[in-house]
Scaffold this active site. Sequence first.
Site, short mmCIF file in Angstrom:
data_model
loop_
_atom_site.label_atom_id
_atom_site.label_comp_id
_atom_site.label_asym_id
_atom_site.label_seq_id
_atom_site.Cartn_x
_atom_site.Cartn_y
_atom_site.Cartn_z
N TRP A 1 0.59 -1.51 -0.07
CA TRP A 1 0.14 0.01 -0.08
C TRP A 1 0.96 1.25 -0.11
O TRP A 1 0.63 2.27 -0.55
CB TRP A 1 -1.08 0.03 1.00
CG TRP A 1 -2.05 -1.07 1.12
CD1 TRP A 1 -1.92 -2.38 1.79
CD2 TRP A 1 -2.85 -1.33 -0.09
NE1 TRP A 1 -2.88 -2.95 1.36
CE2 TRP A 1 -3.61 -2.75 0.33
CE3 TRP A 1 -3.38 -0.87 -1.15
CZ2 TRP A 1 -4.56 -3.22 -0.63
CZ3 TRP A 1 -4.22 -1.27 -1.92
CH2 TRP A 1 -4.74 -2.41 -1.73
N ASP B 1 -1.58 6.83 6.41
CA ASP B 1 -2.72 6.03 6.03
C ASP B 1 -2.95 5.09 7.20
O ASP B 1 -2.12 4.02 7.33
CB ASP B 1 -2.14 5.12 4.68
CG ASP B 1 -3.06 4.19 4.30
OD1 ASP B 1 -3.97 3.82 4.84
OD2 ASP B 1 -2.94 3.41 3.29
N LYS C 1 -12.39 -1.80 7.49
CA LYS C 1 -11.65 -2.84 8.39
C LYS C 1 -12.27 -2.58 9.82
O LYS C 1 -13.09 -3.35 10.34
CB LYS C 1 -10.11 -2.70 8.50
CG LYS C 1 -9.56 -3.38 7.08
CD LYS C 1 -8.69 -2.15 6.38
CE LYS C 1 -8.10 -2.47 5.03
NZ LYS C 1 -8.43 -3.63 4.30
#
Length: 381
Positions: A113, A186, A210
Amino acid sequence: MAASRIYNFSAGPAILPPEVFERAASAVRELRTNAHADDGEGIGLSLLEISHRGADFAAIHAKAVALVHEVLGVPESCEVLLLQGGASLQFAMIPLNFAVPKRVACYVDTGAWSAKAIKESVTLAETRGHETAVIASSKASGYDHIPALPEALPAASSYVHVTSNNTIFGTEFEQLPDVDAPLFVDASSNIGSRPFGLERATLGYAGAQKNLGPSGVTLVWYQREWAAQQPSPAGVPGILRYATHAAKGGLYNTPNTFGVLVLQLVLEWVRDNGGVTAMATRNQGKADALYAALDASSLFTAKAKPGSRSRMNVVWTLGGAPDDEREALTKRFVTAAAAAGFAGLKGHRSVGGCRASIYNAFPPEGVTALCEFMREFERTQ
Ligand SMILES: Cc1ncc(COP(=O)(O)O)c(C=O)c1O
């Protein structure tokens, strides 16, 4: 309900509290003026059919934003936006809005990511004239740890971007680093799981799917005063500017109204269950139990190095055997686990092995049951 029969280890979209499913289902059937409690009055309409400009949704949106401050500890000095486009859109919006020509956008590369965020900055740099620097990386060792940051940043750094938890490789910053530039984070896969210094971020974001809610809504926050002092970027479409969304109170265009309500319900669940500090204790207990089982095993091996191990995504390999046998063994384990009611244990396709995602809503007894299953599987090999 199906969710109670199996333990869901999916990395995301992921398990949410059963109470949230119930309240969200009820709001889809008929929205109540207080979706969190049973005492509100039914409004005669489904959540899915009301205007995002009406008073009912305005109340939900305002409550969700207030809970982001109250429960997640995002400072009141921050603008809070609930956008669409996923965390991936933020990979592009960040350099579009805040990378400055001739200055350096700094990134810490701790996994797939982070690498995608870096790639967007590099692509945009071609036309926008900023530089992108990877100031630390654990790529060479297969992203098995969180690398140390350099003592000094490049001169003229405009920000430092980190991924607080690496969903695919199972590593996590213990605490967000102190850096001599605005820190961007992030936090998609460990937001709300424990206190780790989010309040120090100048900008943060997290895809909800999540620890916060369903896919399709992304929490973004940034220091309002700092943002107001940044140069307005040239040639950026309105929809991709944070200022456009902030100027309209976060409702510039139609938000994911369902996602915003579920995010509100999840944050109320966190608050009512002791807040982020209580989540920290619960999550540490689950992670400790699973890593202890892995460390005690001669069949299973945790991938992440101690000191960098994620409490949210526990990644391991099976084996000692040659690669092809290891793959077959892994497949056998994942299949047997699924048959025994443990879903979603297959590792990410880029890494292989296994991964157990044990977000806030994942019950501790599910980890105990998995550890027992793993011991039994190993005994019978
Ligand atoms: C840490 C992290 N960042 C970004 C993303 C991408 O999120 P999205 O699919 O919402 O764009 C993910 C997805 O799992 C993630 O785990």
